[in-house]
Design a protein around this motif. Structure first.
Motif: not given
Length: 144
Positions: A18-27, A29-42, A55-56
């Motif tokens: 992905v080009r942007d993790l915040d964008e991926a988290r919104r789409f 996580g928020e739009v589709i409704g997938c719970p988030q798990g582990r993460s870091d800056v990558n 998403a990397h």
């Protein structure tokens, strides 16, 4: 005579750029409704209807590149399966016997942390990256 295929647990694993993790988290996580798990800056893990989606971050989402996970470079995009331990060990032996070169030899990842698992990376003959893993506790696949 063909041997039976290794039995997978009920999750697929897909890592994608992905080009942007915040964008991926919104789409996701928020739009589709997938719970988030582990993460870091990558990367960011998602529970994608019970499946393991990761998403990397990537400079060029269309290209094969390395991302960092637990201190190691992993090829992205890649796909694979989360297997039970017996099936994972059988597959590792089968790949070694066949002389398949590993990108990452079978090893333990996230030692002593939530989501501890064994993993191995390889490429198919067309250059597609594959990861096969087995969680010590499959209930921890999506633990943050």
């Amino acid at each position: 005579m063909n041997a039976a295929a290794p039995r997978a647990i009920t999750q697929f694993h897909l890592a994608f750029p992905v080009r942007d993790l915040d964008e991926a988290r919104r789409f996701y996580g928020e739009v589709i409704g997938c719970p988030q798990g582990r993460s870091d800056v990558n990367y960011q893990d998602f529970d994608f209807f019970g499946h393991h989606l990761v998403a990397h971050i990537a400079d060029d989402p269309g290209a094969l590149h390395d991302s960092r996970f637990d201190g190691e470079a992993v090829p992205v995009p890649h796909f694979g399966m989360n297997l039970d331990r017996n099936a994972w060990e059988t597959l590792a032996r089968r790949l070694k016997t066949a002389g398949v070169p590993f990108h990452e030899e079978p090893h333990l990842r996230l030692k002593g942390k939530p989501g501890q698992h064994v993993t191995m990376f390889l490429f198919d003959p067309s250059g597609n990256a594959l990861e096969f893993k087995s969680f010590d506790d499959p209930e921890q696949t999506f633990i943050p």
